[in-house]
Design a protein around this motif. Structure first.
Motif, PDB file in Angstrom:
ATOM      1  N   ALA A 110     -22.792 -47.432  10.135  1.00  0.00           N
ATOM      2  CA  ALA A 110     -22.088 -48.497   9.822  1.00  0.00           C
ATOM      3  C   ALA A 110     -21.593 -49.943  10.186  1.00  0.00           C
ATOM      4  CB  ALA A 110     -20.583 -48.312   9.971  1.00  0.00           C
ATOM      5  N   GLY A 111     -22.785 -50.767   8.781  1.00  0.00           N
ATOM      6  CA  GLY A 111     -22.232 -52.306   9.928  1.00  0.00           C
ATOM      7  C   GLY A 111     -23.936 -52.697  10.337  1.00  0.00           C
ATOM      8  N   TRP A 112     -24.355 -52.092  10.749  1.00  0.00           N
ATOM      9  CA  TRP A 112     -25.973 -52.685  11.621  1.00  0.00           C
ATOM     10  C   TRP A 112     -27.199 -51.353  11.000  1.00  0.00           C
ATOM     11  CZ3 TRP A 112     -25.355 -56.371  14.438  1.00  0.00           C
ATOM     12  CH2 TRP A 112     -23.809 -57.325  14.524  1.00  0.00           C
ATOM     13  N   LEU A 113     -27.745 -52.232  11.804  1.00  0.00           N
ATOM     14  CA  LEU A 113     -29.437 -51.548  11.491  1.00  0.00           C
ATOM     15  C   LEU A 113     -30.130 -52.032  12.719  1.00  0.00           C
ATOM     16  CD1 LEU A 113     -30.173 -53.063   7.897  1.00  0.00           C
ATOM     17  CD2 LEU A 113     -29.886 -50.242   8.450  1.00  0.00           C
ATOM     18  N   SER A 114     -30.633 -51.152  13.152  1.00  0.00           N
ATOM     19  CA  SER A 114     -31.306 -51.547  14.379  1.00  0.00           C
ATOM     20  C   SER A 114     -33.239 -50.861  14.071  1.00  0.00           C
ATOM     21  CB  SER A 114     -30.729 -50.224  15.849  1.00  0.00           C
ATOM     22  OG  SER A 114     -29.377 -50.647  15.780  1.00  0.00           O
ATOM     23  N   ILE A 115     -33.997 -52.118  14.149  1.00  0.00           N
ATOM     24  CA  ILE A 115     -35.372 -51.313  14.358  1.00  0.00           C
ATOM     25  C   ILE A 115     -35.935 -52.258  15.074  1.00  0.00           C
ATOM     26  CG2 ILE A 115     -36.351 -52.269  12.335  1.00  0.00           C
ATOM     27  CD1 ILE A 115     -34.315 -53.483  10.625  1.00  0.00           C
ATOM     28  N   VAL A 116     -37.154 -51.092  15.159  1.00  0.00           N
ATOM     29  CA  VAL A 116     -38.220 -51.249  16.432  1.00  0.00           C
ATOM     30  C   VAL A 116     -39.467 -51.307  15.316  1.00  0.00           C
ATOM     31  CG1 VAL A 116     -39.976 -49.936  17.743  1.00  0.00           C
ATOM     32  CG2 VAL A 116     -36.999 -50.454  17.861  1.00  0.00           C
ATOM     33  N   ASN A 117     -40.392 -52.131  15.885  1.00  0.00           N
ATOM     34  CA  ASN A 117     -41.996 -52.118  15.235  1.00  0.00           C
ATOM     35  C   ASN A 117     -42.770 -52.723  15.681  1.00  0.00           C
ATOM     36  OD1 ASN A 117     -41.515 -54.875  14.516  1.00  0.00           O
ATOM     37  ND2 ASN A 117     -43.483 -54.981  13.523  1.00  0.00           N
ATOM     38  N   VAL A 118     -43.802 -51.896  16.049  1.00  0.00           N
ATOM     39  CA  VAL A 118     -45.467 -52.532  15.429  1.00  0.00           C
ATOM     40  C   VAL A 118     -46.750 -52.106  15.130  1.00  0.00           C
ATOM     41  CG1 VAL A 118     -46.856 -51.466  17.956  1.00  0.00           C
ATOM     42  CG2 VAL A 118     -44.360 -51.117  18.231  1.00  0.00           C
ATOM     43  N   GLY A 119     -46.834 -53.584  15.109  1.00  0.00           N
ATOM     44  CA  GLY A 119     -48.163 -53.288  13.690  1.00  0.00           C
ATOM     45  C   GLY A 119     -47.418 -54.177  12.299  1.00  0.00           C
ATOM     46  N   ASP A 120     -48.296 -53.753  11.344  1.00  0.00           N
ATOM     47  CA  ASP A 120     -48.125 -53.903  10.555  1.00  0.00           C
ATOM     48  C   ASP A 120     -47.036 -53.617   9.556  1.00  0.00           C
ATOM     49  OD1 ASP A 120     -50.047 -52.373   9.439  1.00  0.00           O
ATOM     50  OD2 ASP A 120     -51.087 -53.982   8.334  1.00  0.00           O
ATOM     51  N   SER A 121     -46.382 -51.781   9.792  1.00  0.00           N
ATOM     52  CA  SER A 121     -45.855 -51.893   8.643  1.00  0.00           C
ATOM     53  C   SER A 121     -44.601 -52.368   8.899  1.00  0.00           C
ATOM     54  CB  SER A 121     -45.173 -50.002   9.134  1.00  0.00           C
ATOM     55  OG  SER A 121     -46.886 -49.326   9.062  1.00  0.00           O
ATOM     56  N   ARG A 122     -43.531 -52.926   8.108  1.00  0.00           N
ATOM     57  CA  ARG A 122     -42.746 -54.218   7.640  1.00  0.00           C
ATOM     58  C   ARG A 122     -41.128 -52.509   7.337  1.00  0.00           C
ATOM     59  NH1 ARG A 122     -45.525 -58.163   3.358  1.00  0.00           N
ATOM     60  NH2 ARG A 122     -46.798 -58.761   5.182  1.00  0.00           N
ATOM     61  N   ALA A 123     -40.341 -53.837   7.854  1.00  0.00           N
ATOM     62  CA  ALA A 123     -38.403 -53.151   7.624  1.00  0.00           C
ATOM     63  C   ALA A 123     -38.525 -54.021   6.303  1.00  0.00           C
ATOM     64  CB  ALA A 123     -38.241 -53.171   8.528  1.00  0.00           C
ATOM     65  N   TYR A 124     -37.804 -53.786   5.226  1.00  0.00           N
ATOM     66  CA  TYR A 124     -36.988 -55.123   4.629  1.00  0.00           C
ATOM     67  C   TYR A 124     -35.994 -54.317   4.442  1.00  0.00           C
ATOM     68  CZ  TYR A 124     -42.400 -57.074   2.210  1.00  0.00           C
ATOM     69  OH  TYR A 124     -43.420 -56.519   2.436  1.00  0.00           O
ATOM     70  N   LEU A 125     -34.996 -56.051   3.463  1.00  0.00           N
ATOM     71  CA  LEU A 125     -33.106 -55.703   3.521  1.00  0.00           C
ATOM     72  C   LEU A 125     -33.087 -56.076   1.906  1.00  0.00           C
ATOM     73  CD1 LEU A 125     -30.440 -54.927   4.753  1.00  0.00           C
ATOM     74  CD2 LEU A 125     -30.258 -57.716   5.558  1.00  0.00           C
ATOM     75  N   ILE A 126     -32.589 -55.673   1.889  1.00  0.00           N
ATOM     76  CA  ILE A 126     -32.201 -55.859  -0.132  1.00  0.00           C
ATOM     77  C   ILE A 126     -30.805 -55.965   0.020  1.00  0.00           C
ATOM     78  CG2 ILE A 126     -32.119 -55.781  -2.230  1.00  0.00           C
ATOM     79  CD1 ILE A 126     -34.301 -53.711  -0.049  1.00  0.00           C
ATOM     80  N   GLU A 127     -30.218 -57.536  -0.391  1.00  0.00           N
ATOM     81  CA  GLU A 127     -28.595 -57.469  -0.112  1.00  0.00           C
ATOM     82  C   GLU A 127     -28.639 -58.869  -1.043  1.00  0.00           C
ATOM     83  OE1 GLU A 127     -26.615 -56.591   4.167  1.00  0.00           O
ATOM     84  OE2 GLU A 127     -27.644 -57.685   3.901  1.00  0.00           O
ATOM     85  N   ASP A 128     -27.358 -58.470  -1.827  1.00  0.00           N
ATOM     86  CA  ASP A 128     -27.034 -59.650  -2.521  1.00  0.00           C
ATOM     87  C   ASP A 128     -27.584 -59.354  -3.547  1.00  0.00           C
ATOM     88  OD1 ASP A 128     -24.449 -59.323  -1.650  1.00  0.00           O
ATOM     89  OD2 ASP A 128     -25.139 -61.001   0.309  1.00  0.00           O
ATOM     90  N   GLY A 129     -28.657 -58.692  -4.429  1.00  0.00           N
ATOM     91  CA  GLY A 129     -30.204 -58.919  -4.705  1.00  0.00           C
ATOM     92  C   GLY A 129     -31.214 -60.217  -4.514  1.00  0.00           C
ATOM     93  N   GLN A 130     -31.325 -59.858  -3.248  1.00  0.00           N
ATOM     94  CA  GLN A 130     -32.654 -60.339  -2.121  1.00  0.00           C
ATOM     95  C   GLN A 130     -32.782 -59.770  -1.916  1.00  0.00           C
ATOM     96  OE1 GLN A 130     -30.350 -64.473  -0.964  1.00  0.00           O
ATOM     97  NE2 GLN A 130     -31.332 -64.822  -2.404  1.00  0.00           N
ATOM     98  N   ILE A 131     -33.970 -59.822  -1.265  1.00  0.00           N
ATOM     99  CA  ILE A 131     -34.951 -59.352  -0.146  1.00  0.00           C
ATOM    100  C   ILE A 131     -35.653 -59.872   0.637  1.00  0.00           C
ATOM    101  CG2 ILE A 131     -37.563 -59.550  -2.025  1.00  0.00           C
ATOM    102  CD1 ILE A 131     -38.304 -56.573  -1.149  1.00  0.00           C
ATOM    103  N   ARG A 132     -35.676 -59.408   2.042  1.00  0.00           N
ATOM    104  CA  ARG A 132     -35.735 -59.805   3.297  1.00  0.00           C
ATOM    105  C   ARG A 132     -36.295 -59.504   3.822  1.00  0.00           C
ATOM    106  NH1 ARG A 132     -32.415 -61.363   7.471  1.00  0.00           N
ATOM    107  NH2 ARG A 132     -30.434 -60.359   7.217  1.00  0.00           N
ATOM    108  N   GLN A 133     -37.976 -59.289   4.385  1.00  0.00           N
ATOM    109  CA  GLN A 133     -38.325 -59.350   5.196  1.00  0.00           C
ATOM    110  C   GLN A 133     -37.551 -59.512   7.280  1.00  0.00           C
ATOM    111  OE1 GLN A 133     -42.682 -59.864   5.740  1.00  0.00           O
ATOM    112  NE2 GLN A 133     -42.840 -59.208   7.920  1.00  0.00           N
ATOM    113  N   LEU A 134     -37.631 -58.191   7.835  1.00  0.00           N
ATOM    114  CA  LEU A 134     -37.339 -58.398   8.766  1.00  0.00           C
ATOM    115  C   LEU A 134     -38.041 -57.951  10.100  1.00  0.00           C
ATOM    116  CD1 LEU A 134     -33.837 -55.728   8.058  1.00  0.00           C
ATOM    117  CD2 LEU A 134     -33.792 -58.244   7.853  1.00  0.00           C
ATOM    118  N   THR A 135     -38.841 -57.113   9.309  1.00  0.00           N
ATOM    119  CA  THR A 135     -39.822 -57.630  10.936  1.00  0.00           C
ATOM    120  C   THR A 135     -41.093 -58.582  10.298  1.00  0.00           C
ATOM    121  OG1 THR A 135     -41.291 -55.897   9.516  1.00  0.00           O
ATOM    122  CG2 THR A 135     -39.399 -55.006  11.000  1.00  0.00           C
ATOM    123  N   SER A 136     -41.954 -58.319  11.757  1.00  0.00           N
ATOM    124  CA  SER A 136     -42.821 -59.420  11.871  1.00  0.00           C
ATOM    125  C   SER A 136     -44.258 -58.572  12.169  1.00  0.00           C
ATOM    126  CB  SER A 136     -42.504 -60.922  12.767  1.00  0.00           C
ATOM    127  OG  SER A 136     -43.936 -61.496  12.722  1.00  0.00           O
TER     128      SER A 136
END
Length: 241
Positions: A110-136
């Motif tokens: 509730a209220g939080w996302l904790s994300i780990v990434n290695v490589g080029d698989s991605r995480a995207y956040l969709i809020e307020d009708g917009q999409i944003r890539q979270l990972t690099s």
């Protein structure tokens, strides 16, 4: 919290070397997408090992209402445990030499996302009708772009665009990125392998997610990637309230 997943071999590859899994923990959700690499069967072995070790390690250490720092330590150690197993397996079997996998994993509460990434698989956040890539992306082209050596428009056609600078299991020590991000009540989080993100634009992905029911969303995203040629394995997980 709800989670839906999908994976598809695509239209070109003979083997699906992706692995995707999700599990609920006291109303929270942990999900992971791994995209394996290596010789024959090694890529799928690496991604399967990664998912198994991550969830085994996380499940053994998870406690309800963990604070943010404890959760961060557990997620990072889960990826490290997977790295050790894959690296050791490859060392013991010459046929598996060099195998590894990308990994993007997320714990949604509730209220939080904790994300780990290695490589080029991605995480995207969709809020307020917009999409944003979270990972690099941990790729050669992203590194060159960050160093100012190539332009943004050069990245898609660069000959090294699929070359990773980090992966799980390739080196003795893994260096994941970690993100702890606030989210709104009506968020959607998309985790995906590059079989989706490399061939479909953010606008196309957003359009599918906004126009589909939650139940239909995973397969509709797979179909989008297939319509672009399906040149890679396609895997994804979607988390929402």
């Amino acid at each position: 919290m709800r989670c839906a997943t999908a994976t598809d071999v695509g239209l070109i590859r003979e083997e699906n070397q992706d692995e995707v899994f999700a599990k609920e923990y006291h109303g929270c959700i942990l999900a992971a997408v791994c995209d394996g690499m290596g010789g024959e069967n090694s890529g799928s072995q690496a991604s399967q090992l990664a998912v198994r070790e991550i969830f085994d390690h996380f499940s053994a250490g998870y406690e309800q209402n963990m604070d943010a720092e404890a959760l961060r330590a557990l997620m990072l150690s889960s990826v490290s445990a997977a790295n050790t197993v894959i690296y050791s397996t490859a060392k013991m079997d010459y046929q598996s030499y060099g195998m590894g996998t990308t990994c993007v994993m997320a714990f949604a509460e509730a209220g939080w996302l904790s994300i780990v990434n290695v490589g080029d698989s991605r995480a995207y956040l969709i809020e307020d009708g917009q999409i944003r890539q979270l990972t690099s992306d941990h790729t050669v082209v992203n590194l060159l772009y960050q160093q100012g050596k190539i332009e943004l428009e050069d990245m898609d056609d660069h000959p090294q665009r699929n070359m990773l600078t980090r992966a799980v299991g390739v080196e003795r020590i893994v260096r994941p990125d970690y993100y702890h991000i606030p989210c709104q009540e009506d968020f959607m989080l998309l985790l995906c392998s590059d079989g989706l993100s490399s061939y479909c634009s953010e606008e196309e992905i957003l359009d599918i997610m906004q126009s589909s029911s939650f139940a239909a969303m995973p397969q509709n995203l797979v179909n989008l990637a297939l319509s672009k040629g399906g040149r890679d394995n396609i895997s994804l997980a979607i988390i929402t309230n």
